[in-house]
Design an enzyme around this catalytic site. Sequence first.
Site, short mmCIF file in Angstrom:
data_model
loop_
_atom_site.label_atom_id
_atom_site.label_comp_id
_atom_site.label_asym_id
_atom_site.label_seq_id
_atom_site.Cartn_x
_atom_site.Cartn_y
_atom_site.Cartn_z
N HIS A 1 0.84 -1.21 0.00
CA HIS A 1 0.00 0.00 0.00
C HIS A 1 0.87 1.25 0.00
CE1 HIS A 1 0.14 1.30 4.32
NE2 HIS A 1 0.24 0.03 4.60
N ASP B 1 5.83 2.40 7.33
CA ASP B 1 4.54 1.78 7.01
C ASP B 1 3.87 2.66 5.96
OD1 ASP B 1 2.02 0.72 6.89
OD2 ASP B 1 1.43 1.31 8.90
N GLU C 1 -5.23 1.69 2.02
CA GLU C 1 -5.16 0.55 2.96
C GLU C 1 -5.49 0.99 4.37
OE1 GLU C 1 -3.10 -2.20 5.89
OE2 GLU C 1 -2.84 -0.07 5.58
N GLU C 2 -4.96 2.15 4.74
CA GLU C 2 -5.08 2.60 6.14
C GLU C 2 -6.51 2.93 6.54
OE1 GLU C 2 -2.71 2.28 8.16
OE2 GLU C 2 -0.80 2.50 7.12
N ASP D 1 4.05 -5.62 3.71
CA ASP D 1 3.72 -4.52 4.61
C ASP D 1 4.62 -4.65 5.85
OD1 ASP D 1 2.40 -2.38 5.87
OD2 ASP D 1 0.40 -3.13 5.40
N HIS E 1 3.05 3.58 13.17
CA HIS E 1 2.12 4.72 13.16
C HIS E 1 2.59 5.86 14.07
CE1 HIS E 1 -1.62 2.85 11.07
NE2 HIS E 1 -0.49 2.53 10.49
CO CO Z 1 -0.39 1.25 8.76
ZN ZN Z 2 0.73 -0.74 6.50
#
Ligand code: CO
Ligand code: ZN
Length: 325
Positions: free
Chosen positions: A59, A162, A191-192, A214, A300
């Site tokens: 992603h 990420d 994706e998130e 990922d 994150h």
């Molecule tokens: Co993420």
């Molecule tokens: Zn991710």
Amino acid sequence: MEFLEKLTQSFSPSGREEEICDIIFEEIKDYADSVYKDTLGNLIVRKEGNGKKIMFSAHTDEIGIMITYIDDKGFLRFSPIGWVDPFYALYQRVKFQSGITGVISYEEKTDAIKDIKMKNLFIDIGAKDKEEAQKMVSIGDTAQFVGDFVINGDRVMSKTLDNRAGVYVLTEAIKKIKSNNDLYFVFTSQEEVGLRGAKTSTFDIFPDFAIAVDVTDTGDTPECNYMAVSLGDGPCIKIKDQSVICDRELVQRIKSVATNNSIPYQLEVLEHGGTDAGAMHITRSGVKTGAISIPTRYIHSTCETCDINDIKNAILLVEKIADEI
Ligand code: CO
Ligand code: ZN
């Protein structure tokens, strides 16, 4: 690692993946048989072959914030894009595509800082009042978090590893792969916010095997939760997360490819979180799906941390899977 740095610093919160798609396209265009973009903003790179149809995904989007309200004093209220921890967000910088940068602060009357809620946070972009703020930003504008790219020995620290680490793995693999299989590399959007790009692209391609690339959590920092994953011990072969139980046959095949090529790996059971694999495996009548994950600390946050050797071994693993599976 310069290209990884460029990827991490590009502006691409969910739904705004144009900039990173342009960067990826420039990097891989000479290595692909075809490249196209679909309705949802997925960038799909194909290397044609007569063998198995294999789809890899990574992603491209990143978490961020979206402005919901501007108050009379020019402070902004916002909604998260993807999973944003209010505690992580506090006193972080956010940057809009225009370059305008703000700091996230909080209502000082809030007592328990650890339990702070998104509704108690606001963004200060330096505006003196609402009128000035409205000249700088609009309702619905999105911003990304700010976090420099730093290399510490074998470790790399940055915002958005990420999933720019995963994007980097696929772009580097695309340059090296020699295979007769029919390969699709999908740089997925959104994706998130719910694995959205993976859903439509997998429906369209309907591969024999799908493999998401990922990041995943680790269990190697002081007093953290139990998880049998450490930085530097190799890329992970996912067994399960909250979104998917990986296909047993495919997991076995990936393990064999790793073993046959002497690539170190770890087995991943992620208790909290999911990936594109969650959407991919339940597409149409079902797709045999697995995932390769890059161990990452502080996911994150603006200081996500990976080991460069895990990234290099993930590239090698994808390269070999594409040919040998
Ligand atoms: Co993420
Ligand atoms: Zn991710």
